[in-house]
Design an enzyme around this catalytic site. Structure first.
Site, short mmCIF file in Angstrom:
data_model
loop_
_atom_site.label_atom_id
_atom_site.label_comp_id
_atom_site.label_asym_id
_atom_site.label_seq_id
_atom_site.Cartn_x
_atom_site.Cartn_y
_atom_site.Cartn_z
N ARG A 153 84.21 -35.71 -24.82
CA ARG A 153 85.34 -36.44 -24.22
C ARG A 153 86.48 -36.69 -25.23
O ARG A 153 87.16 -37.70 -25.15
CB ARG A 153 84.90 -37.78 -23.63
CG ARG A 153 84.08 -37.67 -22.37
CD ARG A 153 85.00 -37.43 -21.16
NE ARG A 153 84.23 -37.31 -19.94
CZ ARG A 153 84.03 -38.31 -19.08
NH1 ARG A 153 84.58 -39.47 -19.29
NH2 ARG A 153 83.32 -38.11 -18.00
N TYR A 169 76.09 -36.34 -7.91
CA TYR A 169 77.41 -36.73 -7.39
C TYR A 169 77.61 -36.25 -5.95
O TYR A 169 78.18 -36.94 -5.12
CB TYR A 169 78.53 -36.19 -8.28
CG TYR A 169 78.59 -36.87 -9.63
CD1 TYR A 169 79.29 -38.06 -9.80
CD2 TYR A 169 77.93 -36.34 -10.74
CE1 TYR A 169 79.33 -38.71 -11.03
CE2 TYR A 169 77.95 -36.98 -11.97
CZ TYR A 169 78.66 -38.16 -12.11
OH TYR A 169 78.69 -38.80 -13.32
O1 CP3 Z 1 87.49 -34.03 -23.67
C1 CP3 Z 1 86.56 -33.56 -23.02
O2 CP3 Z 1 85.35 -33.80 -23.24
C2 CP3 Z 1 86.89 -32.52 -21.97
C3 CP3 Z 1 87.02 -32.98 -20.65
C4 CP3 Z 1 85.88 -33.59 -19.85
C5 CP3 Z 1 86.14 -34.57 -18.88
N1 CP3 Z 1 85.00 -34.78 -18.18
C6 CP3 Z 1 87.45 -35.20 -18.65
C7 CP3 Z 1 87.52 -36.48 -17.91
C8 CP3 Z 1 84.52 -33.28 -19.79
C9 CP3 Z 1 83.70 -32.34 -20.66
C10 CP3 Z 1 83.97 -34.04 -18.71
C11 CP3 Z 1 82.56 -33.93 -18.29
C12 CP3 Z 1 82.06 -34.85 -17.26
N2 CP3 Z 1 82.70 -35.36 -16.17
C13 CP3 Z 1 80.70 -35.27 -17.20
C14 CP3 Z 1 79.61 -34.86 -18.17
C15 CP3 Z 1 79.67 -35.59 -19.45
C16 CP3 Z 1 79.31 -37.04 -19.36
O3 CP3 Z 1 80.21 -37.85 -19.62
O4 CP3 Z 1 78.15 -37.33 -19.05
C17 CP3 Z 1 80.58 -36.12 -16.08
C18 CP3 Z 1 79.31 -36.84 -15.65
C19 CP3 Z 1 81.86 -36.15 -15.43
C20 CP3 Z 1 82.21 -36.85 -14.17
C21 CP3 Z 1 83.29 -37.82 -14.38
N3 CP3 Z 1 84.62 -37.49 -14.61
C22 CP3 Z 1 83.20 -39.23 -14.40
C23 CP3 Z 1 81.92 -40.01 -14.20
C24 CP3 Z 1 84.49 -39.72 -14.61
C25 CP3 Z 1 84.93 -41.15 -14.59
C26 CP3 Z 1 84.49 -41.87 -15.81
C27 CP3 Z 1 85.68 -42.28 -16.62
O5 CP3 Z 1 85.59 -42.16 -17.86
O6 CP3 Z 1 86.67 -42.71 -16.02
C28 CP3 Z 1 85.35 -38.61 -14.78
C29 CP3 Z 1 86.79 -38.68 -15.06
C30 CP3 Z 1 87.25 -38.03 -16.32
N4 CP3 Z 1 86.89 -36.79 -16.74
C31 CP3 Z 1 88.19 -38.57 -17.26
C32 CP3 Z 1 88.36 -37.59 -18.25
C33 CP3 Z 1 89.28 -37.66 -19.43
C34 CP3 Z 1 88.89 -39.91 -17.13
C35 CP3 Z 1 89.83 -39.94 -15.94
C36 CP3 Z 1 91.30 -40.18 -16.24
O7 CP3 Z 1 91.83 -39.82 -17.31
O8 CP3 Z 1 91.94 -40.72 -15.34
#
Ligand code: CP3
Length: 346
Positions: free
Chosen positions: A28, A153
């Protein structure tokens, strides 16, 4: 299709080479803790629009590289682009997280894999742009969610710490659930191969909710489908290193690695150093600093980093967190972590 890819310290570590200091990146690493991310995030209507706008997705991927000079960039995208591409509605609600229309298992046959390549074309364009903009010494990681994590999900429509709704549905109709898992494994393999073809140098498969499966279900719904994906991708595009991250797999990790045979295993922060060192005999390990040590900084960060460097110094290793960086992390602490890892240990 096979382009010559520059050999980097990161790729060599994944392939089994010991390096001091170890390569470093963060799960992330593109995200809300960066002011420049929040700035471009506000330019897209929603989170998925952001992921599907190649210029913005590529820019978000490059931001942490410019700031910290990590050894690898991870494509800015999300694991939920796959359910979205299969036709299940995915929304991201501010401060709530992802929401999907829950998928009853008797509707699995409604999912349509034929749209995948077209729907995800902007993701592949973001990869092409990013690879062209990255320095040769920085690898680009493509990724996907593992079938079980995607299914949690898709079936529940949201996440919960124990994944009870999806476990209940899977045990209630295991044959249909197998079908969903198989379909997802095919979709994930297709998406990973397409990411390689667009320019990714390595892959990571996130099984973030692997720890929710019991001992009987873990081989069936985590291990086997991931092993099948790894075999399919290797068969089509041999040589591209694959990292798997079965979070909270606990004492099943060694057996998992023996069955899946990935190039590298991502370790969550609960994995013991003894287990990690045993894994290093057959694979590279990656991890596993608690992201809260990075939030706290100071002695908690210093001793966390030093202990991990010391524990894994004798085998192939990539420094990372044990899960994703959280939005409240101070940038100065990330800088301090990078300095400390790169200073190495004597
Ligand atoms: O920088 C990186 O790692 C690359 C981008 C990346 C994102 N999500 C961007 C993101 C990667 C590799 C992911 C993987 C992801 N997404 C996973 C597996 C890794 C883990 O964390 O276990 C999962 C389970 C998801 C599903 C997901 N996406 C969730 C649960 C959320 C909300 C949680 C949160 O932090 O808000 C997201 C949204 C998300 N994906 C954000 C980012 C930067 C935040 C949303 C935003 O910027 O508005």
């Amino acid at each position: 299709m096979e382009k010559a890819r520059p050999s980097t310290r990161f790729v060599r570590a994944l392939k089994g080479e010991r390096a001091s200091p170890p390569p470093i990146w963060m799960m992330r690493q593109a995200g809300r803790y960066l002011p420049e991310y929040r700035e471009i995030r506000s330019q897209a209507a929603g989170f998925l629009d952001f992921c599907y706008t190649p210029k913005l997705a590529s820019e978000a991927t490059l931001q942490p590289i410019r700031r910290f000079g990590f050894d690898a960039a991870i494509l800015f995208s999300d694991i939920l682009v796959i359910p979205d591409a299969l036709g299940q509605g995915v929304r991201f609600e501010e401060g709530v997280g992802p929401r999907l229309d829950p998928l009853p298992l008797d509707r699995v046959s409604d999912l349509d894999r034929s749209r995948l390549a077209d729907h995800l074309a902007p993701v592949y364009e973001a990869i092409e742009r990013t690879r062209a903009a990255l320095p040769d010494e920085t690898s680009l990681i493509g990724f996907a969610g593992a079938p079980w994590t995607l299914a949690t999900y898709m079936v529940a429509g949201r996440t919960s710490p124990d994944q009870a709704p999806t476990r209940r549905a899977a045990f209630g109709d295991p044959v249909r659930f197998d079908r969903l898992i198989d379909l997802l494994a095919d979709a994930v393999a297709q998406h990973l191969v397409a990411q390689i073809d667009a320019g990714c140098d390595a892959l990571q498969i996130f099984d973030s909710w692997a720890g929710a499966l019991d001992t009987l279900a873990f081989p069936r719904w985590s291990e086997k489908p991931i092993a099948r994906i790894v075999a399919m991708v290797r068969d089509k595009r041999p040589g591209v290193p694959i990292i798997v991250f079965p979070r909270n797999a606990g004492d099943r990790l060694l057996d998992f690695a023996a069955k899946v045979r990935p190039d590298a295993v991502g370790l969550d922060w609960s994995v013991g150093f003894e287990t990690g060192r045993r894994l290093q005999k057959a694979a590279c390990v990656q991890g596993n600093l608690d992201p809260m040590r990075l939030v706290a900084g100071g002695p908690a960060l210093a001793e966390g980093v030093d202990t991990i460097l010391e524990a894994f110094r004798d085998g192939p290793f990539v420094f990372n967190l044990g899960h994703g960086i959280v939005p409240e992390t101070p940038i100065a602490h990330v800088e301090e972590m990078v300095r400390r890892v790169r200073r190495g240990i004597e």
